[in-house]
Structures are given as structure tokens and as C-alpha cells.
Design a protein around this motif. Structure first.
Motif, short mmCIF file in Angstrom:
data_model
loop_
_atom_site.label_atom_id
_atom_site.label_comp_id
_atom_site.label_asym_id
_atom_site.label_seq_id
_atom_site.Cartn_x
_atom_site.Cartn_y
_atom_site.Cartn_z
N GLY A 79 1.03 -1.00 0.01
CA GLY A 79 0.15 0.09 -0.13
C GLY A 79 0.77 1.48 -0.58
O GLY A 79 2.25 0.73 -0.42
N GLY A 80 0.36 2.41 0.65
CA GLY A 80 0.92 3.93 0.28
C GLY A 80 1.01 4.49 2.40
O GLY A 80 0.88 3.56 2.63
N LEU A 81 1.97 5.08 2.14
CA LEU A 81 1.65 5.92 3.12
C LEU A 81 1.62 7.57 2.87
O LEU A 81 1.55 7.82 1.82
N THR A 82 0.08 7.47 4.03
CA THR A 82 -0.28 8.57 4.03
C THR A 82 0.72 10.14 5.07
O THR A 82 1.25 9.77 6.15
N SER A 96 6.24 19.73 10.98
CA SER A 96 5.36 18.93 11.89
C SER A 96 4.20 18.51 10.99
O SER A 96 3.50 18.40 10.24
N ALA A 97 4.67 16.80 11.24
CA ALA A 97 4.05 16.31 10.34
C ALA A 97 3.16 13.98 10.85
O ALA A 97 4.04 14.09 12.01
N THR A 98 2.24 14.04 10.81
CA THR A 98 1.83 12.36 10.74
C THR A 98 1.94 12.04 9.89
O THR A 98 1.27 12.32 8.01
N TYR A 99 2.41 9.92 9.77
CA TYR A 99 2.52 9.25 8.70
C TYR A 99 1.82 7.88 9.63
O TYR A 99 1.79 7.64 10.52
N SER A 100 0.92 7.44 8.44
CA SER A 100 0.69 5.90 8.39
C SER A 100 0.01 5.23 7.73
O SER A 100 0.17 5.69 5.90
N PHE A 101 0.84 3.95 7.52
CA PHE A 101 -0.07 3.42 6.24
C PHE A 101 -1.59 2.79 6.26
O PHE A 101 -2.16 2.54 7.22
N GLU A 102 -1.20 3.08 5.43
CA GLU A 102 -2.86 2.37 4.47
C GLU A 102 -3.42 0.77 3.82
O GLU A 102 -3.02 0.43 2.89
N GLY A 103 -4.32 0.25 4.81
CA GLY A 103 -4.67 -0.48 4.33
C GLY A 103 -3.33 -1.83 4.28
O GLY A 103 -3.61 -2.81 3.73
N THR A 104 -2.77 -1.59 5.23
CA THR A 104 -1.87 -1.76 5.46
C THR A 104 -1.29 -2.92 6.75
O THR A 104 -1.78 -2.57 7.40
N ALA A 105 -1.34 -4.48 6.85
CA ALA A 105 -0.77 -4.53 7.86
C ALA A 105 1.23 -5.73 7.87
O ALA A 105 1.01 -6.32 6.83
#
Length: 225
Positions: free
Chosen positions: A153-156, A169-178
Motif C-alpha cells: 500500500g501507500g503511506l499517508t 511537523s507531520a504524521t504518517y500512517s500506512f493505509e490498508g496494510t498490516a
């Protein structure tokens, strides 16, 4: 037999450890203003970088939520505000586009971001960055190693704002992944600290050209023995 039992038990414990290993699916980044370097030109009349201006920057990776509520993750001298929480180093390089540093909305940067974690794992994303604060922007993951190698997937990226030193300052999260648990057949690819995806092919159709495969014997050109 006893030696075999010991070996089997050790392997089972190793597999359990591997299965439990998980990479963070979300994290924060605080840009270090002392490591922001932009080209001298082109710039707008107010000195902000204009379309085509190249840059490189670095910062600190923190656990998710560290920078919430306007918390600043970098001190004035560029050192991390929370050294015990630093997960790794973030590096960003690319070009300003459009209105560049004067943009207030939409795409303003085309960049590559490299997340190098302290345990040796890495994630690389490449794509657009938007000037909008609080607006999620999905970036493609173009490479990963270590515990992140099995994440798809991607990284938001969601920009939280800029601190008093003009650091991001930013926050990141993987989308639809584990993280995919490491199964027994995958263990050989992880033992010894190496991370490599096993060669597994899904069922698929193949085109048949009708041409013969293998050596073709023609009695007219093969001499008799």
C-alpha cells in the motif's frame, strides 16, 4: 532424538519471535530546521523558494502522537526535544513546484522521503506533498526493508503545521496494510538478519504461441552415425 527436539524447539521459538515482530504502522516526523538546505535560486520576490527550487532536509522520527496538540519535536539548536523517543532519521529531498513556498493549498513539492529507523529498517516514498494543513495525502511506497518489507500500500502524510523555526511537523500512517506474520516456509528468509520476500507465484494464465519448445531434430541436417 533429544538434539532434534532441542533444534525443533529453538526453531519454533524463533518463528514465534518473528511472528510477533511488528513495525509501527504510524509515526510522527519533526523536521530539523538546522538541516534544511534550499537552492539560492529560483526564489520569489519575498525570498520564498519558487518553482524548480531544489532542497534537502532531515528530521527525527517519533512514535505516533508525539507531536499532537502542537508539540514541538526539535529544540532551537536542532537537537531532538525527546531524544529517548527518537525512532530514526527522516530525510526528504526534491523540488518545489507550482507556487512553491508561497503555496497555501494544493501540491507545492515533489519529493522523495526516506525513513531510516534505528533498527536498520527503511521505508522510501516518492510523490507529491500538499501545502494544506491537516489534509491527508497518500504517497506511494517505492521501497522498504526490514520489518517494513512485508507491508504494502501507500503511506499517508498529514502535515500538522510548522514550528517557530519553520520546521515541518507531520504524521504518517500506512493505509490498508498490516505486517504479514512470518510463516514457517518464510523463516529462511529472515534468519540471520536478512529480509527477503520468498519467491511465491500465484496461479495465472500463460499465453501459448503454439510454437514447439525444445530441440528440433531434422533428419536432413543431422548426419547419420
Amino acid at each position: 532424538m533429544f538434539k532434534t527436539l532441542i533444534t525443533s524447539t529453538a526453531l519454533a521459538l524463533s518463528l514465534t519471535t518473528f511472528a510477533k515482530a511488528e513495525a509501527p504502522v504510524a509515526f510522527d516526523v519533526a523536521e530539523d530546521h538546522t538541516r534544511i538546505h534550499m537552492a539560492a535560486a529560483p526564489v520569489h520576490e519575498n525570498g520564498m523558494p519558487a518553482h524548480g527550487n531544489a532542497f534537502v532536509s532531515q528530521g527525527y522520527i517519533y512514535p505516533e502522537g508525539t507531536l499532537s496538540d502542537g508539540t514541538v519535536g526539535v529544540l532551537e539548536d536542532g537537537s531532538p526535544a525527546f531524544p529517548d523517543l527518537v525512532l530514526g532519521t527522516w530525510t526528504c529531498d526534491g523540488f518545489f513546484v507550482g507556487e512553491g513556498g508561497n503555496a497555501t493549498t494544493g501540491v507545492w513539492i515533489i519529493s522523495r522521503q526516506t525513513f531510516a529507523f534505528n533498527d536498520g529498517a527503511t521505508v522510501v516514498t516518492q510523490g507529491t506533498e500538499i501545502a494544506d494543513i491537516g489534509q491527508p495525502n497518500l504517497r506511494p511506497v517505492t521501497g522498504a526493508t526490514g520489518d517494513f518489507a512485508k507491508m504494502g500500500g501507500g503511506l499517508t502524510q498529514t502535515t500538522l503545521g510548522f514550528n517557530d523555526f519553520w520546521g515541518l511537523s507531520a504524521t504518517y500512517s500506512f493505509e490498508g496494510t498490516a505486517v504479514v506474520p512470518v510463516l514457517a516456509q518464510d523463516a529462511a528468509y529472515h534468519i540471520g538478519g536478512f529480509e527477503q520476500a520468498p519467491a511465491i507465484e500465484d496461479d495465472h494464465l500463460e499465453w501459448d504461441s503454439g510454437a514447439p519448445v525444445g530441440p528440433i531434430f531434422d533428419d536432413s541436417v543431422i548426419p547419420s552415425i
